[in-house]
Design an enzyme around this catalytic site. Structure first.
Site, PDB file in Angstrom:
ATOM      1  CD  GLU A 110      -2.208   1.293   2.991  1.00  0.00           C
ATOM      2  OE1 GLU A 110      -1.525   0.836   3.928  1.00  0.00           O
ATOM      3  OE2 GLU A 110      -3.341   1.772   3.152  1.00  0.00           O
ATOM      4  CG  ASN A 165      -4.846   3.942   0.498  1.00  0.00           C
ATOM      5  OD1 ASN A 165      -4.154   3.350  -0.320  1.00  0.00           O
ATOM      6  ND2 ASN A 165      -4.618   3.890   1.802  1.00  0.00           N
ATOM      7  CE  LYS A 195      -7.080   1.176   3.841  1.00  0.00           C
ATOM      8  NZ  LYS A 195      -5.800   1.607   4.466  1.00  0.00           N
ATOM      9  CD  GLU A 239      -5.313   4.649   5.720  1.00  0.00           C
ATOM     10  OE1 GLU A 239      -5.892   4.354   4.675  1.00  0.00           O
ATOM     11  OE2 GLU A 239      -4.769   3.799   6.454  1.00  0.00           O
ATOM     12  CB  CYS A 261      -3.758  -1.476   4.744  1.00  0.00           C
ATOM     13  SG  CYS A 261      -2.967  -1.586   6.360  1.00  0.00           S
ATOM     14  CG  ASN A 263       2.069   1.559   4.657  1.00  0.00           C
ATOM     15  OD1 ASN A 263       3.225   1.937   4.788  1.00  0.00           O
ATOM     16  ND2 ASN A 263       1.488   1.412   3.473  1.00  0.00           N
TER      17      ASN A 263
HETATM   18  N1  CDT Z   1      -2.892   1.470   6.515  1.00  0.00           N
HETATM   19  C1  CDT Z   1      -3.796   0.872   7.315  1.00  0.00           C
HETATM   20  O1  CDT Z   1      -4.931   0.648   6.924  1.00  0.00           O
HETATM   21  N2  CDT Z   1      -3.392   0.558   8.557  1.00  0.00           N
HETATM   22  C2  CDT Z   1      -4.276   0.043   9.546  1.00  0.00           C
HETATM   23  C3  CDT Z   1      -3.884   0.531  10.887  1.00  0.00           C
HETATM   24  C4  CDT Z   1      -5.077   0.909  11.644  1.00  0.00           C
HETATM   25  S1  CDT Z   1      -4.665   1.696  13.138  1.00  0.00           S
HETATM   26  C5  CDT Z   1      -5.798   2.938  13.210  1.00  0.00           C
HETATM   27  C6  CDT Z   1      -4.346  -1.476   9.584  1.00  0.00           C
HETATM   28  O2  CDT Z   1      -5.455  -2.007   9.692  1.00  0.00           O
HETATM   29  O3  CDT Z   1      -3.309  -2.136   9.579  1.00  0.00           O
END
Ligand code: CDT
Length: 318
Positions: free
Chosen positions: A47, A110, A127, A146, A172, A197
Site C-alpha cells: 500500500e 488510497n 480502498k 486516512e 491494508c 502499512n
Molecule cells: N494502513 C492501514 O490501513 N493501517 C491500519 C492501521 C489501523 S490503526 C488505526 C491497519 O489495519 O493495519
C-alpha cells in the site's frame, strides 16, 4: 492448461519523507528484476508504495500534501517501472495515493492497480475501509489520518480475469474485514492481492501492540480459507520516520496455510508457485457457497452498519 502461477510478494523497508520517486522506483524495479530471476509472473507491492506513510502526520503545507499523490498513472516518474515490467514480462500490483481531477471536484483515494505483463493497467481498486480518524490528535506521536486524506471508495471490490485466474485487490485495513473477502469470494476470486502499512504502536489500544502480527495473519488466513482463495500480502515495514511498521509479509494458500513469509524488516522478495486449481478443494466442498450458504439469514450484514444489542429486559426468575 495448467493454472500454476509463480508469484512474488515484494515487501518494502522504510521510505523516508524526503525520498524521491526516482529512488523508490529504483527499489521497486530491483525487486521486479529479482522476481524475474526467480521466475515470477506477478509481483505484489505494498500500500502507498511510492512514498512514506504520510497519514501519520497532520500536514498544513498543501504543496507537500499534494506531493504524496499521483495525478496520473503511469507518470513520468513511475513510467520506468511500467517499462521494466513490459520488458521483463512480469505483471505487478501496487498501491499509491491517487489524486483524481477528472470530475468537477478533486478527489483523493488510497488506490491500487493491477498491471499486466505487457505493462498495461488491467484494473483499479480504491480502498473501502479507511481506518483511523479525520481530526487532529496533537498529543499523539503518530496519528492515523486516512479519513482526513482520502475519500470513500467508489469501486467496491471488483475482480478481474487475469493471469489465468480470477484476481482481486484489497488495501491494508480491508484485510481485517470478512466482508472484503466474501464479496470477492462471491465473484469466485482465486487470488487476493493486498498491500499494508501497519504501525505496531496503536495509541488507542497500546495493550494490543504485541498482537499486531497475530491479528495480521489470523484475518488473512481466515479470509483465504473461508473463501477458498490465495492471498498475497506485502508490507511496508521497519523504522519509518520513527514509527515501527509491521513486516511479516505472507503468501497464504486457500487452506489458510502460510506458504511463504518474509523474515526481514526491509526490502525482501518472497515467492511461491501457486496452483489456482486447488482453490476448488475449498470452493467445491467446505465453502461451497451455492450448496450451503443461507443468505436469507444474513440480511443484517448489509442492512445494519453498527451493532445494535437487544433491549435490556427483565428476564425474571424462571
Ligand atoms: N494502513 C492501514 O490501513 N493501517 C491500519 C492501521 C489501523 S490503526 C488505526 C491497519 O489495519 O493495519
Amino acid at each position: 492448461m495448467t493454472r500454476k502461477l509463480d508469484v512474488g510478494c515484494a515487501q518494502l523497508g522504510p521510505i523516508s519523507r524526503s525520498d524521491s520517486r526516482a529512488e523508490v522506483v529504483a527499489r521497486l524495479i530491483a525487486l521486479l528484476e529479482e522476481g524475474k530471476e526467480r521466475g515470477c509472473q506477478l509481483v505484489v507491492f505494498p500500500e502507498l508504495a511510492l512514498t512514506t506513510f504520510f497519514p501519520r502526520w497532520w500536514l498544513d503545507d498543501q504543496d507537500e500534501i499534494d506531493g504524496f499523490y499521483e495525478r496520473q498513472m503511469p507518470s513520468p516518474e513511475t513510467q520506468p517501472l511500467f517499462d521494466r515490467a513490459r520488458e521483463l514480462e512480469v505483471g505487478f500490483c501496487i498501491g499509491y495515493a491517487e489524486l483524481d481531477e477528472s470530475g468537477p471536484e478533486t478527489r483523493r483515494f488510497n488506490t491500487s492497480i493491477l498491471v499486466g505483463p505487457d505493462g498495461r493497467i488491467i484494473g483499479k481498486y480504491r480502498k473501502v475501509h479507511l481506518p483511523g480518524h479525520s481530526d487532529q490528535r496533537e498529543d499523539w506521536d503518530f496519528q492515523h489520518l486516512e479519513k482526513h486524506y482520502f475519500d470513500a471508495s467508489d469501486t467496491g471490490f471488483p475482480v478481474w480475469r487475469a493471469f489465468g485466474g480470477i484476481l482481486g485487490m484489497a488495501i491494508c485495513n480491508d484485510r481485517r474485514w470478512p466482508e472484503t473477502y466474501r464479496v470477492m469470494g462471491l465473484q469466485g476470486v482465486e487470488l487476493v492481492m493486498i498491500g499494508y502499512n501497519t504501525p505496531i504502536a496503536d495509541p488507542e489500544v497500546p495493550h494490543h501492540d504485541h498482537l499486531q502480527s497475530f491479528h495480521n495473519h489470523i484475518v488473512m488466513q481466515a479470509g483465504a480459507y473461508q473463501n477458498g482463495t490465495f492471498v498475497i500480502a506485502a508490507a511496508k515495514c521497519g523504522q519509518e520516520e520513527g514509527s515501527t511498521m509491521l513486516g511479516q509479509s505472507v503468501i497464504v494458500a486457500p487452506t489458510g496455510e502460510i506458504v511463504a513469509q518474509a523474515t526481514s524488516m526491509g526490502d525482501e522478495l518472497i515467492t511461491a508457485r501457486i496452483d489456482l486449481d486447488i482453490c476448488a478443494d475449498i470452493k467445491n466442498y467446505m465453502f461451497n457457497f451455492e450448496m450451503h450458504r443461507q443468505p436469507q439469514h444474513y440480511g443484517l450484514i448489509v442492512e445494519r452498519r453498527g451493532a445494535v444489542p437487544p433491549p435490556l429486559v427483565d428476564q425474571g426468575q424462571g
